[in-house]
Motif scaffolding. Structure first.
Motif, PDB file in Angstrom:
ATOM      1  N   ASN A 138      72.941 -16.535  39.745  1.00  0.00           N
ATOM      2  CA  ASN A 138      72.633 -15.423  40.633  1.00  0.00           C
ATOM      3  C   ASN A 138      71.562 -15.793  41.655  1.00  0.00           C
ATOM      4  O   ASN A 138      70.938 -14.924  42.263  1.00  0.00           O
ATOM      5  CB  ASN A 138      72.194 -14.189  39.832  1.00  0.00           C
ATOM      6  N   THR A 139      71.380 -17.094  41.853  1.00  0.00           N
ATOM      7  CA  THR A 139      70.457 -17.576  42.886  1.00  0.00           C
ATOM      8  C   THR A 139      71.254 -17.991  44.116  1.00  0.00           C
ATOM      9  O   THR A 139      72.227 -18.734  44.012  1.00  0.00           O
ATOM     10  CB  THR A 139      69.634 -18.783  42.386  1.00  0.00           C
ATOM     11  N   ASP A 147      77.798 -10.308  38.644  1.00  0.00           N
ATOM     12  CA  ASP A 147      77.326 -11.678  38.787  1.00  0.00           C
ATOM     13  C   ASP A 147      78.168 -12.400  39.832  1.00  0.00           C
ATOM     14  O   ASP A 147      79.207 -11.925  40.262  1.00  0.00           O
ATOM     15  CB  ASP A 147      77.366 -12.420  37.451  1.00  0.00           C
ATOM     16  N   LEU A 148      77.691 -13.551  40.235  1.00  0.00           N
ATOM     17  CA  LEU A 148      78.303 -14.299  41.337  1.00  0.00           C
ATOM     18  C   LEU A 148      79.037 -15.541  40.850  1.00  0.00           C
ATOM     19  O   LEU A 148      79.274 -16.470  41.629  1.00  0.00           O
ATOM     20  CB  LEU A 148      77.204 -14.709  42.336  1.00  0.00           C
ATOM     21  N   SER A 149      79.425 -15.564  39.584  1.00  0.00           N
ATOM     22  CA  SER A 149      80.013 -16.769  38.995  1.00  0.00           C
ATOM     23  C   SER A 149      81.275 -17.231  39.722  1.00  0.00           C
ATOM     24  O   SER A 149      81.532 -18.437  39.832  1.00  0.00           O
ATOM     25  CB  SER A 149      80.322 -16.529  37.510  1.00  0.00           C
ATOM     26  N   ALA A 150      82.074 -16.286  40.238  1.00  0.00           N
ATOM     27  CA  ALA A 150      83.316 -16.663  40.919  1.00  0.00           C
ATOM     28  C   ALA A 150      83.059 -17.324  42.270  1.00  0.00           C
ATOM     29  O   ALA A 150      83.971 -17.912  42.854  1.00  0.00           O
ATOM     30  CB  ALA A 150      84.203 -15.439  41.104  1.00  0.00           C
ATOM     31  N   LEU A 151      81.828 -17.237  42.759  1.00  0.00           N
ATOM     32  CA  LEU A 151      81.502 -17.774  44.084  1.00  0.00           C
ATOM     33  C   LEU A 151      80.632 -19.028  44.018  1.00  0.00           C
ATOM     34  O   LEU A 151      80.199 -19.535  45.056  1.00  0.00           O
ATOM     35  CB  LEU A 151      80.773 -16.702  44.915  1.00  0.00           C
ATOM     36  N   TYR A 161      90.454 -19.308  48.774  1.00  0.00           N
ATOM     37  CA  TYR A 161      90.044 -20.630  49.265  1.00  0.00           C
ATOM     38  C   TYR A 161      88.860 -20.580  50.229  1.00  0.00           C
ATOM     39  O   TYR A 161      88.508 -21.589  50.830  1.00  0.00           O
ATOM     40  CB  TYR A 161      91.224 -21.362  49.931  1.00  0.00           C
ATOM     41  N   HIS A 162      88.212 -19.416  50.366  1.00  0.00           N
ATOM     42  CA  HIS A 162      87.038 -19.279  51.225  1.00  0.00           C
ATOM     43  C   HIS A 162      86.302 -18.016  50.801  1.00  0.00           C
ATOM     44  O   HIS A 162      86.768 -17.272  49.941  1.00  0.00           O
ATOM     45  CB  HIS A 162      87.441 -19.175  52.704  1.00  0.00           C
ATOM     46  N   ASP A 192      85.883  -9.493  48.549  1.00  0.00           N
ATOM     47  CA  ASP A 192      86.548  -9.931  47.321  1.00  0.00           C
ATOM     48  C   ASP A 192      86.985 -11.394  47.356  1.00  0.00           C
ATOM     49  O   ASP A 192      87.403 -11.940  46.329  1.00  0.00           O
ATOM     50  CB  ASP A 192      87.794  -9.074  47.066  1.00  0.00           C
ATOM     51  N   ASP A 193      86.952 -12.028  48.518  1.00  0.00           N
ATOM     52  CA  ASP A 193      87.462 -13.392  48.636  1.00  0.00           C
ATOM     53  C   ASP A 193      86.671 -14.378  47.780  1.00  0.00           C
ATOM     54  O   ASP A 193      85.435 -14.316  47.705  1.00  0.00           O
ATOM     55  CB  ASP A 193      87.400 -13.844  50.099  1.00  0.00           C
ATOM     56  N   THR A 194      87.397 -15.306  47.142  1.00  0.00           N
ATOM     57  CA  THR A 194      86.785 -16.341  46.306  1.00  0.00           C
ATOM     58  C   THR A 194      87.439 -17.684  46.584  1.00  0.00           C
ATOM     59  O   THR A 194      88.579 -17.735  47.063  1.00  0.00           O
ATOM     60  CB  THR A 194      86.952 -16.018  44.807  1.00  0.00           C
TER      61      THR A 194
END
Length: 278
Positions: free
Chosen positions: A161-162, A76-80, A224-225, A217-219
């Protein structure tokens, strides 16, 4: 962030030698600069990253119990979550230059050297060529990376996830729901970084250039980006300097970033590029 982005950073170090700040048209006729040392650094970085990634993957598999479980952890994309604008136009704002200089001064104090690093770090990522056009134009000794959003997109929003994108006037260009598919290796020539990109796909048949999204992996919380690619085809998604995605890596920062976040992002960028920190 260090090991996941180190190869790209080393590549752009090469680009900085080529003349970041002059136009691409002017740069094409520039005298070639020897970049053997930087090219060697790229290869060494990739080798180190491969070893470290394999070790971390082994540890992760042991903790998760299986590769399937490990995959689900990144499904899932929750961290982003959030709305993003392009990172490098923000980096280049005059209001942040004093902070750039202060961060660089932690490693270099010569005024000319500091200014050179500042230009390199803010101007080496503003190329406008990607894919085959970039491959046909650039050489291993002379290139710029394009870190802009493609297709006139001004903002990218991740909500659950949108993923959606809008133009500068706020008009929606696309919006689709995505599902995690697989991890894809990053490649620079024969150098490989395993599992560099986490790939998501939509099943919407009309998605076109937004069928696949591939994130590093960046969040926002960690580095910070974010850094990512998107396109209609998975083929070549992991290649830095070949194929349809060559010389392009979109970079974004939260649209509602505060001074602390942009300062932290600049410091991280300087520490990795100038200070060589892990």
């Amino acid at each position: 962030m260090k090991r996941k982005t180190a190869m790209l950073l080393a590549l752009v170090m090469t680009a900085s030698l080529y003349g970041c700040g002059s136009s691409e048209a002017e740069n094409q006729g520039a005298v070639e600069t020897s970049t053997a040392a930087v090219s060697e650094e790229v290869a060494e970085t990739a080798t180190e990253a491969t070893t470290e990634t394999e070790e971390s993957s082994s540890d992760a598999s042991a903790e998760a119990g299986s590769s399937e479980e490990a995959g689900e952890a990144g499904a899932d994309l929750s961290a982003l979550e959030g709305t993003y604008i392009e990172l490098f136009p923000e980096f280049a704002k005059e209001e942040y230059k004093d902070w750039w200089v202060e961060c660089i001064n932690a490693y270099e104090t010569d005024e000319a050297t500091v200014e050179s690093y500042y230009k390199m770090l803010t101007e080496s990522y503003v190329g406008t060529l990607k894919g085959q056009e970039a491959v046909d134009t650039y050489t291993a000794e002379s290139f710029l990376f394009d870190c802009y959003f493609e297709n006139d997109i001004a903002t990218i929003t991740i909500d659950g996830n949108t993923i959606s994108g809008a133009d500068a006037d706020g008009n929606e260009i696309f919006s689709h729901e995505y599902t995690y598919v697989e991890d894809v290796d990053a490649a620079y020539g024969e150098a490989v970084m395993p599992g560099y990109f986490h790939v998501y796909k939509t099943d919407d048949v009309d998605a076109g250039d937004y069928t696949y999204f591939a994130f590093t992996d960046d969040t926002p919380a960690g580095e910070y980006h974010i850094e990512f690619r998107y396109g209609a085809d998975l083929e070549g998604m992991g290649s830095f300097v070949d194929g349809d995605y060559a010389y392009w890596m979109a970079s974004g920062i939260l649209q509602d970033y505060d001074e602390e976040m942009i300062h932290d992002c600049i410091k991280l960028f300087v520490d990795e590029n100038v200070g060589g920190e892990e």
